[in-house]
Design an enzyme around this catalytic site. Structure first.
Site, PDB file in Angstrom:
ATOM      1  CB  SER A  13      -0.853  -0.002   1.278  1.00  0.00           C
ATOM      2  OG  SER A  13      -1.457   1.259   1.478  1.00  0.00           O
TER       3      SER A  13
ATOM      4  CE1 TYR B 150      -4.716  -2.272   4.834  1.00  0.00           C
ATOM      5  CE2 TYR B 150      -3.711  -0.097   4.662  1.00  0.00           C
ATOM      6  CZ  TYR B 150      -4.236  -1.225   4.061  1.00  0.00           C
ATOM      7  OH  TYR B 150      -4.280  -1.313   2.691  1.00  0.00           O
TER       8      TYR B 150
HETATM    9  P1  NAD Z   1     -11.092  -6.514  -0.436  1.00  0.00           P
HETATM   10  O1  NAD Z   1     -11.657  -6.379   0.932  1.00  0.00           O
HETATM   11  O2  NAD Z   1     -12.008  -6.637  -1.581  1.00  0.00           O
HETATM   12  O3  NAD Z   1     -10.065  -7.717  -0.527  1.00  0.00           O
HETATM   13  C1  NAD Z   1      -9.475  -8.358   0.564  1.00  0.00           C
HETATM   14  C2  NAD Z   1      -9.670  -9.844   0.380  1.00  0.00           C
HETATM   15  O4  NAD Z   1      -8.908 -10.542   1.375  1.00  0.00           O
HETATM   16  C3  NAD Z   1     -11.133 -10.271   0.523  1.00  0.00           C
HETATM   17  O5  NAD Z   1     -11.493 -11.101  -0.555  1.00  0.00           O
HETATM   18  C4  NAD Z   1     -11.143 -11.038   1.837  1.00  0.00           C
HETATM   19  O6  NAD Z   1     -12.111 -12.065   1.885  1.00  0.00           O
HETATM   20  C5  NAD Z   1      -9.730 -11.600   1.837  1.00  0.00           C
HETATM   21  N1  NAD Z   1      -9.296 -12.009   3.177  1.00  0.00           N
HETATM   22  C6  NAD Z   1      -9.425 -11.314   4.325  1.00  0.00           C
HETATM   23  N2  NAD Z   1      -8.923 -12.026   5.344  1.00  0.00           N
HETATM   24  C7  NAD Z   1      -8.464 -13.192   4.818  1.00  0.00           C
HETATM   25  C8  NAD Z   1      -7.831 -14.321   5.365  1.00  0.00           C
HETATM   26  N3  NAD Z   1      -7.587 -14.409   6.683  1.00  0.00           N
HETATM   27  N4  NAD Z   1      -7.486 -15.339   4.538  1.00  0.00           N
HETATM   28  C9  NAD Z   1      -7.741 -15.265   3.202  1.00  0.00           C
HETATM   29  N5  NAD Z   1      -8.342 -14.211   2.623  1.00  0.00           N
HETATM   30  C10 NAD Z   1      -8.695 -13.181   3.435  1.00  0.00           C
HETATM   31  O7  NAD Z   1     -10.166  -5.227  -0.627  1.00  0.00           O
HETATM   32  P2  NAD Z   1      -8.965  -4.938  -1.649  1.00  0.00           P
HETATM   33  O8  NAD Z   1      -8.877  -3.472  -1.752  1.00  0.00           O
HETATM   34  O9  NAD Z   1      -9.086  -5.727  -2.869  1.00  0.00           O
HETATM   35  O10 NAD Z   1      -7.704  -5.426  -0.797  1.00  0.00           O
HETATM   36  C11 NAD Z   1      -6.754  -6.334  -1.294  1.00  0.00           C
HETATM   37  C12 NAD Z   1      -5.362  -5.910  -0.821  1.00  0.00           C
HETATM   38  O11 NAD Z   1      -5.066  -4.638  -1.408  1.00  0.00           O
HETATM   39  C13 NAD Z   1      -5.224  -5.729   0.680  1.00  0.00           C
HETATM   40  O12 NAD Z   1      -4.001  -6.308   1.110  1.00  0.00           O
HETATM   41  C14 NAD Z   1      -5.196  -4.236   0.848  1.00  0.00           C
HETATM   42  O13 NAD Z   1      -4.470  -3.835   1.977  1.00  0.00           O
HETATM   43  C15 NAD Z   1      -4.508  -3.814  -0.422  1.00  0.00           C
HETATM   44  N6  NAD Z   1      -4.719  -2.404  -0.766  1.00  0.00           N
HETATM   45  C16 NAD Z   1      -5.958  -1.956  -1.128  1.00  0.00           C
HETATM   46  C17 NAD Z   1      -6.122  -0.614  -1.437  1.00  0.00           C
HETATM   47  C18 NAD Z   1      -7.446  -0.048  -1.843  1.00  0.00           C
HETATM   48  O14 NAD Z   1      -7.580   1.195  -1.916  1.00  0.00           O
HETATM   49  N7  NAD Z   1      -8.446  -0.848  -2.154  1.00  0.00           N
HETATM   50  C19 NAD Z   1      -5.029   0.259  -1.368  1.00  0.00           C
HETATM   51  C20 NAD Z   1      -3.799  -0.228  -0.987  1.00  0.00           C
HETATM   52  C21 NAD Z   1      -3.640  -1.567  -0.685  1.00  0.00           C
END
Ligand code: NAD
Length: 270
Positions: free
Chosen positions: A151, A164
Protein backbone atom coordinates in the site's frame (compact mmCIF):
# COMPACT_ATOMS: atom_id res chain seq x y z
CA UNK A 1 2.53 -17.11 -26.73
CA UNK A 2 0.75 -15.25 -23.94
CA UNK A 3 2.98 -13.58 -21.34
CA UNK A 4 2.00 -15.79 -18.37
CA UNK A 5 1.35 -19.00 -20.28
CA UNK A 6 2.75 -22.04 -18.47
CA UNK A 7 2.90 -20.26 -15.10
CA UNK A 8 0.95 -21.57 -12.11
CA UNK A 9 -0.12 -18.80 -9.77
CA UNK A 10 -1.69 -18.73 -6.31
CA UNK A 11 -3.55 -15.53 -5.35
CA UNK A 12 -4.75 -15.06 -1.76
CA UNK A 13 -7.97 -13.23 -0.97
CA UNK A 14 -9.05 -13.51 -4.60
CA UNK A 15 -12.83 -13.48 -4.07
CA UNK A 16 -13.09 -9.70 -4.39
CA UNK A 17 -11.37 -6.44 -5.22
CA UNK A 18 -7.75 -6.38 -6.35
CA UNK A 19 -7.26 -10.12 -5.74
CA UNK A 20 -10.16 -10.88 -8.06
CA UNK A 21 -8.75 -8.52 -10.70
CA UNK A 22 -5.32 -10.18 -10.40
CA UNK A 23 -6.79 -13.67 -10.86
CA UNK A 24 -8.77 -12.54 -13.90
CA UNK A 25 -5.82 -10.65 -15.40
CA UNK A 26 -3.44 -13.56 -14.90
CA UNK A 27 -5.87 -16.02 -16.49
CA UNK A 28 -6.29 -13.62 -19.42
CA UNK A 29 -2.51 -13.67 -19.87
CA UNK A 30 -2.53 -17.48 -19.96
CA UNK A 31 -1.67 -18.52 -16.38
CA UNK A 32 -3.26 -21.32 -14.37
CA UNK A 33 -4.68 -19.66 -11.28
CA UNK A 34 -5.40 -20.99 -7.79
CA UNK A 35 -8.03 -18.69 -6.29
CA UNK A 36 -7.81 -18.52 -2.50
CA UNK A 37 -10.74 -17.43 -0.35
CA UNK A 38 -11.32 -17.56 3.40
CA UNK A 39 -15.08 -18.00 3.67
CA UNK A 40 -18.06 -18.23 1.35
CA UNK A 41 -17.00 -19.80 -1.95
CA UNK A 42 -19.65 -17.87 -3.95
CA UNK A 43 -17.45 -14.83 -4.57
CA UNK A 44 -14.47 -17.03 -5.42
CA UNK A 45 -16.72 -18.90 -7.87
CA UNK A 46 -17.53 -15.56 -9.49
CA UNK A 47 -13.78 -14.82 -9.78
CA UNK A 48 -13.36 -18.19 -11.40
CA UNK A 49 -16.19 -17.51 -13.86
CA UNK A 50 -14.67 -14.14 -14.83
CA UNK A 51 -11.19 -15.68 -15.12
CA UNK A 52 -12.47 -18.39 -17.47
CA UNK A 53 -14.28 -15.85 -19.58
CA UNK A 54 -11.23 -13.53 -19.78
CA UNK A 55 -8.98 -16.46 -20.71
CA UNK A 56 -11.38 -17.67 -23.36
CA UNK A 57 -11.78 -14.19 -24.89
CA UNK A 58 -8.00 -13.87 -25.10
CA UNK A 59 -7.36 -17.28 -26.62
CA UNK A 60 -5.90 -18.75 -23.41
CA UNK A 61 -7.98 -21.86 -23.81
CA UNK A 62 -5.69 -24.12 -21.76
CA UNK A 63 -5.73 -21.91 -18.64
CA UNK A 64 -7.00 -23.78 -15.58
CA UNK A 65 -8.46 -22.41 -12.35
CA UNK A 66 -9.04 -24.01 -8.97
CA UNK A 67 -10.52 -22.72 -5.71
CA UNK A 68 -8.49 -23.17 -2.52
CA UNK A 69 -10.03 -22.34 0.84
CA UNK A 70 -7.66 -21.12 3.58
CA UNK A 71 -7.39 -18.51 6.29
CA UNK A 72 -3.90 -17.16 5.52
CA UNK A 73 -3.34 -16.40 9.19
CA UNK A 74 -3.54 -20.12 10.05
CA UNK A 75 -0.39 -22.14 9.50
CA UNK A 76 -2.17 -25.45 8.90
CA UNK A 77 -4.51 -23.84 6.36
CA UNK A 78 -1.57 -22.37 4.44
CA UNK A 79 0.27 -25.69 4.36
CA UNK A 80 -2.82 -27.48 3.05
CA UNK A 81 -3.51 -24.72 0.48
CA UNK A 82 -0.04 -25.04 -1.05
CA UNK A 83 -0.24 -28.82 -1.06
CA UNK A 84 -3.53 -28.65 -2.98
CA UNK A 85 -2.28 -26.07 -5.51
CA UNK A 86 0.99 -27.93 -6.07
CA UNK A 87 -0.73 -31.27 -6.57
CA UNK A 88 -3.46 -29.86 -8.86
CA UNK A 89 -1.03 -27.89 -11.06
CA UNK A 90 2.12 -30.01 -10.59
CA UNK A 91 3.99 -26.96 -9.27
CA UNK A 92 3.42 -23.36 -8.16
CA UNK A 93 5.55 -20.63 -9.81
CA UNK A 94 4.13 -17.40 -8.39
CA UNK A 95 2.55 -16.50 -5.04
CA UNK A 96 0.55 -13.29 -4.74
CA UNK A 97 0.04 -12.24 -1.12
CA UNK A 98 -3.06 -10.12 -1.59
CA UNK A 99 -5.36 -10.90 1.38
CA UNK A 100 -5.67 -7.95 3.71
CA UNK A 101 -7.98 -6.33 6.24
CA UNK A 102 -8.19 -3.07 8.17
CA UNK A 103 -10.09 -1.84 11.21
CA UNK A 104 -10.22 1.87 12.00
CA UNK A 105 -9.85 3.06 15.58
CA UNK A 106 -8.16 5.83 17.52
CA UNK A 107 -4.86 4.26 18.53
CA UNK A 108 -5.53 4.51 22.28
CA UNK A 109 -8.78 2.54 21.83
CA UNK A 110 -7.44 -0.37 19.76
CA UNK A 111 -8.48 -3.76 21.12
CA UNK A 112 -5.56 -6.18 21.15
CA UNK A 113 -7.64 -8.83 19.40
CA UNK A 114 -8.15 -6.41 16.48
CA UNK A 115 -4.47 -5.44 16.48
CA UNK A 116 -3.43 -9.10 16.40
CA UNK A 117 -5.96 -10.01 13.70
CA UNK A 118 -4.90 -7.24 11.28
CA UNK A 119 -1.22 -8.06 11.75
CA UNK A 120 -2.10 -11.76 11.66
CA UNK A 121 -3.72 -11.57 8.23
CA UNK A 122 -1.72 -8.79 6.57
CA UNK A 123 1.81 -9.55 7.76
CA UNK A 124 1.97 -12.92 9.51
CA UNK A 125 -0.29 -14.36 6.80
CA UNK A 126 1.93 -12.94 4.05
CA UNK A 127 4.98 -14.44 5.74
CA UNK A 128 3.33 -17.84 6.27
CA UNK A 129 2.45 -18.01 2.56
CA UNK A 130 5.89 -16.72 1.51
CA UNK A 131 7.61 -19.31 3.71
CA UNK A 132 5.55 -22.10 2.20
CA UNK A 133 6.23 -20.76 -1.31
CA UNK A 134 9.99 -20.62 -0.69
CA UNK A 135 10.01 -24.18 0.67
CA UNK A 136 8.14 -25.28 -2.45
CA UNK A 137 10.36 -23.27 -4.86
CA UNK A 138 13.50 -24.76 -3.29
CA UNK A 139 12.13 -28.30 -3.54
CA UNK A 140 12.34 -28.28 -7.34
CA UNK A 141 14.37 -26.44 -10.03
CA UNK A 142 13.34 -23.11 -11.56
CA UNK A 143 13.03 -20.65 -8.65
CA UNK A 144 9.83 -18.63 -8.28
CA UNK A 145 8.21 -15.27 -7.66
CA UNK A 146 6.57 -13.81 -4.56
CA UNK A 147 4.48 -10.65 -4.92
CA UNK A 148 3.06 -8.70 -1.99
CA UNK A 149 0.08 -6.38 -2.17
CA UNK A 150 1.34 -3.58 0.02
CA UNK A 151 0.00 0.00 0.00
CA UNK A 152 1.09 3.61 -0.13
CA UNK A 153 0.83 3.18 3.65
CA UNK A 154 4.05 1.21 3.40
CA UNK A 155 5.63 4.68 3.57
CA UNK A 156 2.79 7.13 4.36
CA UNK A 157 1.58 7.03 7.99
CA UNK A 158 -2.12 6.27 8.48
CA UNK A 159 -3.40 7.60 11.81
CA UNK A 160 -6.48 5.79 13.14
CA UNK A 161 -5.46 2.70 11.13
CA UNK A 162 -2.32 1.89 13.10
CA UNK A 163 -2.28 -1.95 12.77
CA UNK A 164 -2.87 -1.65 9.01
CA UNK A 165 -0.17 0.99 8.63
CA UNK A 166 2.31 -1.08 10.67
CA UNK A 167 1.49 -4.19 8.64
CA UNK A 168 2.26 -2.45 5.36
CA UNK A 169 5.45 -0.90 6.78
CA UNK A 170 6.46 -4.42 7.78
CA UNK A 171 5.61 -5.66 4.32
CA UNK A 172 8.28 -3.40 2.84
CA UNK A 173 10.88 -5.04 5.02
CA UNK A 174 9.46 -8.51 4.37
CA UNK A 175 9.78 -7.85 0.64
CA UNK A 176 13.35 -6.55 0.84
CA UNK A 177 14.67 -9.07 3.36
CA UNK A 178 13.30 -12.09 1.50
CA UNK A 179 14.46 -10.64 -1.84
CA UNK A 180 18.00 -10.28 -0.53
CA UNK A 181 18.06 -13.66 1.18
CA UNK A 182 16.90 -15.59 -1.88
CA UNK A 183 18.19 -13.47 -4.79
CA UNK A 184 20.92 -16.02 -5.51
CA UNK A 185 18.43 -18.89 -5.66
CA UNK A 186 16.23 -17.72 -8.52
CA UNK A 187 13.52 -16.35 -6.26
CA UNK A 188 12.32 -12.79 -6.90
CA UNK A 189 10.29 -10.92 -4.27
CA UNK A 190 8.54 -7.65 -5.06
CA UNK A 191 5.56 -5.60 -3.94
CA UNK A 192 2.94 -3.32 -5.44
CA UNK A 193 1.84 -0.29 -3.43
CA UNK A 194 -1.65 0.79 -4.51
CA UNK A 195 -3.14 4.15 -3.59
CA UNK A 196 -6.93 4.43 -3.41
CA UNK A 197 -8.63 1.68 -5.41
CA UNK A 198 -12.35 1.10 -6.03
CA UNK A 199 -12.84 -2.15 -4.07
CA UNK A 200 -15.01 -3.40 -1.18
CA UNK A 201 -12.37 -2.44 1.43
CA UNK A 202 -13.29 1.18 0.59
CA UNK A 203 -17.06 0.74 0.85
CA UNK A 204 -17.12 3.71 3.23
CA UNK A 205 -16.60 6.12 0.31
CA UNK A 206 -16.78 4.54 -3.14
CA UNK A 207 -20.56 4.91 -3.53
CA UNK A 208 -20.83 8.23 -1.68
CA UNK A 209 -20.09 11.02 -4.20
CA UNK A 210 -19.23 13.59 -1.50
CA UNK A 211 -16.88 11.28 0.40
CA UNK A 212 -15.36 9.99 -2.83
CA UNK A 213 -14.78 13.54 -4.08
CA UNK A 214 -12.98 14.30 -0.82
CA UNK A 215 -10.72 11.23 -1.21
CA UNK A 216 -10.02 11.95 -4.87
CA UNK A 217 -9.21 15.61 -4.17
CA UNK A 218 -6.01 14.41 -2.49
CA UNK A 219 -4.86 12.30 -5.45
CA UNK A 220 -2.68 14.15 -7.99
CA UNK A 221 -4.24 12.22 -10.89
CA UNK A 222 -7.67 13.24 -9.57
CA UNK A 223 -9.28 9.80 -9.37
CA UNK A 224 -9.18 6.48 -7.58
CA UNK A 225 -7.84 3.45 -9.50
CA UNK A 226 -9.79 0.59 -11.02
CA UNK A 227 -8.62 -2.76 -9.64
CA UNK A 228 -7.32 -3.83 -13.06
CA UNK A 229 -4.90 -0.89 -13.08
CA UNK A 230 -3.25 -2.53 -10.08
CA UNK A 231 -3.54 -6.07 -11.46
CA UNK A 232 -1.58 -5.06 -14.56
CA UNK A 233 1.41 -4.12 -12.41
CA UNK A 234 1.25 -7.51 -10.71
CA UNK A 235 1.15 -9.17 -14.13
CA UNK A 236 4.33 -7.37 -15.16
CA UNK A 237 6.14 -8.33 -11.94
CA UNK A 238 4.98 -11.96 -12.25
CA UNK A 239 6.22 -12.19 -15.82
CA UNK A 240 9.68 -12.75 -17.23
CA UNK A 241 9.58 -9.10 -18.35
CA UNK A 242 10.55 -8.37 -14.73
CA UNK A 243 13.29 -11.02 -14.64
CA UNK A 244 15.90 -8.61 -13.22
CA UNK A 245 13.62 -6.85 -10.70
CA UNK A 246 13.70 -7.88 -7.05
CA UNK A 247 13.23 -6.25 -3.65
CA UNK A 248 11.16 -3.37 -5.05
CA UNK A 249 7.79 -1.84 -4.34
CA UNK A 250 6.16 -0.29 -7.40
CA UNK A 251 3.68 2.33 -6.27
CA UNK A 252 0.58 2.44 -8.46
CA UNK A 253 -1.02 5.37 -6.71
CA UNK A 254 -1.86 8.18 -9.13
CA UNK A 255 0.93 10.26 -7.60
CA UNK A 256 -0.08 9.92 -3.92
CA UNK A 257 3.48 9.21 -2.85
CA UNK A 258 4.72 12.45 -4.48
CA UNK A 259 3.96 14.73 -1.51
CA UNK A 260 0.83 16.21 -3.18
CA UNK A 261 0.88 19.23 -0.87
CA UNK A 262 3.95 20.39 -2.80
CA UNK A 263 1.95 20.84 -6.02
CA UNK A 264 2.16 24.52 -5.20
CA UNK A 265 5.44 26.04 -4.07
CA UNK A 266 4.53 26.96 -0.50
CA UNK A 267 7.81 26.11 1.20
CA UNK A 268 10.13 28.75 -0.29
CA UNK A 269 10.32 31.54 -2.85
CA UNK A 270 8.94 35.07 -2.97
P1 NAD B 1 -11.09 -6.51 -0.44
O1 NAD B 1 -11.66 -6.38 0.93
O2 NAD B 1 -12.01 -6.64 -1.58
O3 NAD B 1 -10.07 -7.72 -0.53
C1 NAD B 1 -9.47 -8.36 0.56
C2 NAD B 1 -9.67 -9.84 0.38
O4 NAD B 1 -8.91 -10.54 1.37
C3 NAD B 1 -11.13 -10.27 0.52
O5 NAD B 1 -11.49 -11.10 -0.55
C4 NAD B 1 -11.14 -11.04 1.84
O6 NAD B 1 -12.11 -12.06 1.88
C5 NAD B 1 -9.73 -11.60 1.84
N1 NAD B 1 -9.30 -12.01 3.18
C6 NAD B 1 -9.42 -11.31 4.32
N2 NAD B 1 -8.92 -12.03 5.34
C7 NAD B 1 -8.46 -13.19 4.82
C8 NAD B 1 -7.83 -14.32 5.36
N3 NAD B 1 -7.59 -14.41 6.68
N4 NAD B 1 -7.49 -15.34 4.54
C9 NAD B 1 -7.74 -15.26 3.20
N5 NAD B 1 -8.34 -14.21 2.62
C10 NAD B 1 -8.70 -13.18 3.43
O7 NAD B 1 -10.17 -5.23 -0.63
P2 NAD B 1 -8.97 -4.94 -1.65
O8 NAD B 1 -8.88 -3.47 -1.75
O9 NAD B 1 -9.09 -5.73 -2.87
O10 NAD B 1 -7.70 -5.43 -0.80
C11 NAD B 1 -6.75 -6.33 -1.29
C12 NAD B 1 -5.36 -5.91 -0.82
O11 NAD B 1 -5.07 -4.64 -1.41
C13 NAD B 1 -5.22 -5.73 0.68
O12 NAD B 1 -4.00 -6.31 1.11
C14 NAD B 1 -5.20 -4.24 0.85
O13 NAD B 1 -4.47 -3.83 1.98
C15 NAD B 1 -4.51 -3.81 -0.42
N6 NAD B 1 -4.72 -2.40 -0.77
C16 NAD B 1 -5.96 -1.96 -1.13
C17 NAD B 1 -6.12 -0.61 -1.44
C18 NAD B 1 -7.45 -0.05 -1.84
O14 NAD B 1 -7.58 1.19 -1.92
N7 NAD B 1 -8.45 -0.85 -2.15
C19 NAD B 1 -5.03 0.26 -1.37
C20 NAD B 1 -3.80 -0.23 -0.99
C21 NAD B 1 -3.64 -1.57 -0.69
Amino acid sequence: MLRLEGKNILVTGAGSGIGQAIAVRFAREGANVAINYRSGPELAEETRRQAHEAARMNGAIGAKTILVQADVAREEDVTAMFATAASEFGRVDVLVNNAGIQKPSASEDIEMADFDRVLGVNLRGAFLCARQAIRHFRSRPGGGVILNNSSVHEIIPKPKYLPYSISKGGMENLTKSLALEYAGQGIRVNAVGPGAVVTPINKAWIDNPKARGEVESHIPMGRAAAADEIASVFAFLASDDASYVTGQTIFACGGLTLYPEFRVAWSSGE
